[in-house]
Write a protein that holds these residues in place. Structure first.
Motif, mmCIF file in Angstrom:
data_model
loop_
_atom_site.group_PDB
_atom_site.id
_atom_site.type_symbol
_atom_site.label_atom_id
_atom_site.label_comp_id
_atom_site.label_asym_id
_atom_site.label_seq_id
_atom_site.Cartn_x
_atom_site.Cartn_y
_atom_site.Cartn_z
ATOM 1 N N LYS A 384 0.072 0.130 -1.966
ATOM 2 C CA LYS A 384 -0.706 -0.937 -2.599
ATOM 3 C C LYS A 384 0.233 -1.787 -3.439
ATOM 4 C CE LYS A 384 -5.118 1.532 -2.743
ATOM 5 N NZ LYS A 384 -6.264 1.972 -3.579
ATOM 6 N N PRO A 385 0.043 -3.095 -3.442
ATOM 7 C CA PRO A 385 0.961 -3.987 -4.171
ATOM 8 C C PRO A 385 0.768 -3.923 -5.678
ATOM 9 C CG PRO A 385 -0.818 -5.250 -3.195
ATOM 10 C CD PRO A 385 -1.000 -3.845 -2.715
ATOM 11 N N GLU A 386 0.945 -2.763 -6.263
ATOM 12 C CA GLU A 386 0.841 -2.584 -7.703
ATOM 13 C C GLU A 386 2.234 -2.539 -8.313
ATOM 14 O OE1 GLU A 386 -1.423 0.950 -7.985
ATOM 15 O OE2 GLU A 386 -3.295 0.041 -7.318
ATOM 16 N N GLU A 387 2.292 -2.479 -9.628
ATOM 17 C CA GLU A 387 3.564 -2.676 -10.325
ATOM 18 C C GLU A 387 4.606 -1.623 -9.942
ATOM 19 O OE1 GLU A 387 6.084 -4.824 -12.758
ATOM 20 O OE2 GLU A 387 4.086 -5.274 -12.003
ATOM 21 N N TYR A 388 4.234 -0.341 -10.052
ATOM 22 C CA TYR A 388 5.228 0.706 -9.783
ATOM 23 C C TYR A 388 5.632 0.728 -8.318
ATOM 24 C CZ TYR A 388 7.098 5.329 -8.832
ATOM 25 O OH TYR A 388 7.878 6.358 -8.390
ATOM 26 N N GLN A 389 4.647 0.663 -7.425
ATOM 27 C CA GLN A 389 4.961 0.709 -6.002
ATOM 28 C C GLN A 389 5.764 -0.520 -5.575
ATOM 29 O OE1 GLN A 389 1.625 2.001 -3.501
ATOM 30 N NE2 GLN A 389 0.453 2.413 -5.351
ATOM 31 N N LYS A 404 18.004 2.049 7.252
ATOM 32 C CA LYS A 404 17.905 1.508 8.598
ATOM 33 C C LYS A 404 16.467 1.281 9.047
ATOM 34 C CE LYS A 404 22.364 1.803 9.173
ATOM 35 N NZ LYS A 404 23.204 0.578 9.188
ATOM 36 N N LYS A 405 15.517 2.015 8.479
ATOM 37 C CA LYS A 405 14.142 1.924 8.948
ATOM 38 C C LYS A 405 13.184 2.124 7.785
ATOM 39 C CE LYS A 405 11.218 3.612 12.734
ATOM 40 N NZ LYS A 405 11.142 4.554 13.870
ATOM 41 N N VAL A 406 12.174 1.251 7.689
ATOM 42 C CA VAL A 406 11.168 1.316 6.633
ATOM 43 C C VAL A 406 9.794 1.245 7.288
ATOM 44 C CG1 VAL A 406 10.207 0.208 4.587
ATOM 45 C CG2 VAL A 406 12.677 0.289 4.911
ATOM 46 N N GLY A 407 8.928 2.171 6.946
ATOM 47 C CA GLY A 407 7.561 2.178 7.445
ATOM 48 C C GLY A 407 6.577 2.088 6.294
ATOM 49 N N VAL A 408 5.613 1.178 6.385
ATOM 50 C CA VAL A 408 4.638 0.959 5.311
ATOM 51 C C VAL A 408 3.250 0.914 5.933
ATOM 52 C CG1 VAL A 408 3.968 -0.492 3.366
ATOM 53 C CG2 VAL A 408 6.364 -0.405 4.080
ATOM 54 N N GLU A 409 2.322 1.660 5.340
ATOM 55 C CA GLU A 409 0.931 1.658 5.781
ATOM 56 C C GLU A 409 0.060 1.171 4.638
ATOM 57 O OE1 GLU A 409 -2.254 5.064 6.683
ATOM 58 O OE2 GLU A 409 -0.540 5.108 8.049
ATOM 59 N N PHE A 410 -0.787 0.172 4.890
ATOM 60 C CA PHE A 410 -1.584 -0.442 3.833
ATOM 61 C C PHE A 410 -2.888 -0.952 4.418
ATOM 62 C CE2 PHE A 410 1.578 -3.260 5.585
ATOM 63 C CZ PHE A 410 0.861 -4.374 5.968
ATOM 64 N N GLU A 411 -3.812 -1.363 3.558
ATOM 65 C CA GLU A 411 -5.107 -1.867 3.988
ATOM 66 C C GLU A 411 -4.999 -3.324 4.441
ATOM 67 O OE1 GLU A 411 -7.837 -1.246 0.820
ATOM 68 O OE2 GLU A 411 -7.618 0.951 0.816
ATOM 69 N N LYS A 412 -5.943 -3.723 5.281
ATOM 70 C CA LYS A 412 -5.866 -5.051 5.906
ATOM 71 C C LYS A 412 -5.927 -6.178 4.889
ATOM 72 C CE LYS A 412 -7.709 -3.964 10.511
ATOM 73 N NZ LYS A 412 -8.781 -4.253 11.510
ATOM 74 N N HIS A 413 -6.800 -6.046 3.877
ATOM 75 C CA HIS A 413 -6.976 -7.158 2.945
ATOM 76 C C HIS A 413 -5.768 -7.351 2.028
ATOM 77 C CE1 HIS A 413 -8.284 -3.646 0.569
ATOM 78 N NE2 HIS A 413 -7.905 -4.358 -0.492
ATOM 79 N N GLN A 414 -4.796 -6.431 2.084
ATOM 80 C CA GLN A 414 -3.607 -6.570 1.244
ATOM 81 C C GLN A 414 -2.391 -6.998 2.059
ATOM 82 O OE1 GLN A 414 -3.403 -2.608 -0.325
ATOM 83 N NE2 GLN A 414 -4.805 -3.037 -2.019
ATOM 84 N N ALA A 415 -2.622 -7.478 3.272
ATOM 85 C CA ALA A 415 -1.503 -7.773 4.159
ATOM 86 C C ALA A 415 -0.590 -8.858 3.594
ATOM 87 C CB ALA A 415 -2.038 -8.180 5.534
ATOM 88 N N ASP A 416 -1.167 -9.943 3.056
ATOM 89 C CA ASP A 416 -0.331 -11.051 2.568
ATOM 90 C C ASP A 416 0.543 -10.612 1.397
ATOM 91 O OD1 ASP A 416 -1.482 -12.658 4.475
ATOM 92 O OD2 ASP A 416 -3.051 -13.415 3.130
ATOM 93 N N ALA A 417 -0.045 -9.870 0.442
ATOM 94 C CA ALA A 417 0.729 -9.430 -0.722
ATOM 95 C C ALA A 417 1.828 -8.457 -0.320
ATOM 96 C CB ALA A 417 -0.210 -8.781 -1.744
ATOM 97 N N VAL A 418 1.540 -7.566 0.612
ATOM 98 C CA VAL A 418 2.554 -6.593 1.036
ATOM 99 C C VAL A 418 3.686 -7.291 1.778
ATOM 100 C CG1 VAL A 418 2.970 -4.583 2.489
ATOM 101 C CG2 VAL A 418 0.901 -4.703 1.111
ATOM 102 N N LYS A 419 3.369 -8.270 2.622
ATOM 103 C CA LYS A 419 4.418 -8.975 3.357
ATOM 104 C C LYS A 419 5.334 -9.757 2.416
ATOM 105 C CE LYS A 419 1.907 -9.355 7.723
ATOM 106 N NZ LYS A 419 1.290 -10.277 8.724
ATOM 107 N N ARG A 420 4.793 -10.273 1.314
ATOM 108 C CA ARG A 420 5.642 -10.957 0.334
ATOM 109 C C ARG A 420 6.620 -9.979 -0.322
ATOM 110 N NH1 ARG A 420 0.819 -13.876 -0.896
ATOM 111 N NH2 ARG A 420 0.368 -12.410 -2.598
ATOM 112 N N ILE A 421 6.147 -8.752 -0.561
ATOM 113 C CA ILE A 421 7.040 -7.752 -1.158
ATOM 114 C C ILE A 421 8.133 -7.356 -0.167
ATOM 115 C CG2 ILE A 421 7.138 -5.397 -2.062
ATOM 116 C CD1 ILE A 421 4.288 -5.785 -3.092
#
Length: 446
Positions: A384-389, A404-421
């Motif tokens: 979740k796009p919170e401060e610590y994470q 070399k590889k990063v995997g992230v699983e998140f909810e659909k409504h947070q897609a834009d915020a996660v992609k910015r991070i």
């Protein structure tokens, strides 16, 4: 002038490979039969190509069966009452109408044929024949959906693998098996009932030879004690009614999977720390459920772990990020893993927008060498796009030299915020998949 063809010289009998002593011609029939009894049929037949002596002696000794499955006790089977017929594996799977006690004579005949693997599967928890555990030649025993009578005869000194799946068995029988099988290497106990003397009861697995252990308790079990100092791999699950858990030190443990369920009532302090303190040779560690909560309370008064996990390459944890105690313990654990390569976090308890805990600032993250120098793969489930994470993810993307590889699983409504991070470090390869209402994104770097 044409060159004359060169004649091949015959190799002398005592030249090259034949110079050494003949180790095969003097092997007696008894010794050869003993060797063949410990080999699968295909390997025993291949052994005939080793020498001329074996080519003459082995075929008459291969009067054996590799595997035999029987569902009715009175059918004609190729089991004689006298040797030399050898049987490697015997599987008994009768249907509901056939009583298991009718296989008692067949087990006696299989014991005379030197059967090494025995499988007994019933459709209900009926009692096995009392001589099931008295076959001295057994090396593998697999019991499924059955009951072991408390008056069973136990004599299996050669047993190396024991699998009990949905078996009603008492603690006294388990103790007899462990005492009889001095070379037992692998034991699996999955949903075994009747372990203790009361309604709940405890189960104790105490052996100096067991190296691989899989333990899944029943719903009513209240106490678990594992005392196996020679463990190499351990997979342990608990249920909600478990109040007592004790894991004794195992200095040679290489792989540990601990899943601690949320207790239904107030539990006594669990003792997992002795296993972790002695596990300096751990290569893979997985902590699921409430395992991080239990360990964080055990290490709460210690500012730094005393053990260094130099060999730890894979670490996977389920973490409640709303708990500063668990987050602090995670940092303590990461500080002791200088060569960590794969790190996975499954977040829980992040329903509120929490600030970064004081003990997890950038200075402490930068002091953890594995995050910047050795980490190759990182996964974050429930991100979740919170401060610590957010700060943790940006730190790994910008400071991870070997990542070399990063995997992230998140909810659909947070897609834009996660992609910015995740844009803190552009990836040449991006893979996006959707499953169960969540988005899973993988970033690969060259």
């Amino acid at each position: 002038m044409a060159r004359r063809p060169r004649k091949r010289r015959r190799r002398n009998a005592g030249a090259a490979a034949g110079e050494g002593p003949d180790c095969f011609s003097h092997i007696t029939e008894d010794v050869l039969r003993c060797i063949l009894s410990r080999l699968p049929t295909r390997s025993a037949a291949t052994l005939a190509a080793v020498s001329r002596h074996f080519r003459q002696e082995i075929p008459p000794l291969l009067d054996r069966l590799d595997s035999l499955t029987i569902q009715e006790p009175h059918v004609h089977v190729p089991l004689r009452d006298t040797p030399p017929l050898l049987l490697r594996r015997l599987a008994l799977a009768p249907h509901r109408a056939i009583p298991p006690s009718s296989f008692r004579q067949m087990l006696d005949r299989a014991a005379k044929q030197g059967v090494s693997e025995l499988s007994f599967r019933l459709t209900r928890r009926a009692r096995l024949p009392k001589n099931t555990l008295s076959v001295k030649s057994l090396s593998v025993l697999f019991l499924e959906t059955c009951a072991v009578p408390p008056w069973s005869e136990v004599a299996c000194p050669c047993l190396r693998t024991l699998k009990l799946h949905r078996v009603a068995i008492h603690q006294e029988i388990i103790n007899k098996i462990l005492a009889s099988a001095s070379c037992l290497d692998t034991i699996e106990m999955v949903y075994c009932t009747g372990l203790g003397t009361g309604r709940g009861g405890d189960c104790t697995v105490e052996s100096s030879s067991v190296r691989n252990l899989v333990f899944r308790p029943t719903l009513k079990l209240e106490g678990i004690k594992i005392r196996a100092p020679a463990l190499r791999t351990v997979t342990l699950y608990t249920r909600g009614k478990v109040k007592r858990l004790e894991l004794m030190p195992a200095p040679d443990v290489r792989k540990a999977y601990l899943h601690i369920a949320k207790p239904w009532t107030i539990m006594e302090p669990f003792k997992i720390r002795p296993l972790l303190d002695a596990g300096a040779r751990l290569d893979c560690l997985t902590l699921r459920g409430h395992a991080m909560k239990v360990l964080s309370s055990e290490y709460e008064d210690i500012p730094k772990l005393t053990v260094m996990f130099q060999d730890l390459r894979i670490l996977s944890v389920s973490l409640d990020l709303s708990s500063a105690q668990q987050t602090t313990f995670l940092l303590k654990l990461l500080e002791t893993c200088p060569n960590l390569q794969k790190f996975s976090v499954s977040a829980a308890g992040t329903d509120y927008d929490l600030d970064l805990p004081p003990s997890t600032d950038h200075e402490r993250l930068a002091s953890i060498s594995c995050l910047t120098s050795s980490l190759v793969q990182f996964k974050f489930r429930g991100f979740k796009p919170e401060e610590y994470q957010k700060k943790l993810m940006v730190f790994l993307l910008t400071e991870g030299k070997q990542l070399k590889k990063v995997g992230v699983e998140f909810e659909k409504h947070q897609a834009d915020a996660v992609k910015r991070i995740l844009s803190a470090r552009r990836a040449p390869i991006e893979k996006i998949s959707t499953k169960f209402g969540s988005i899973h994104m993988e970033l690969e770097y060259s």
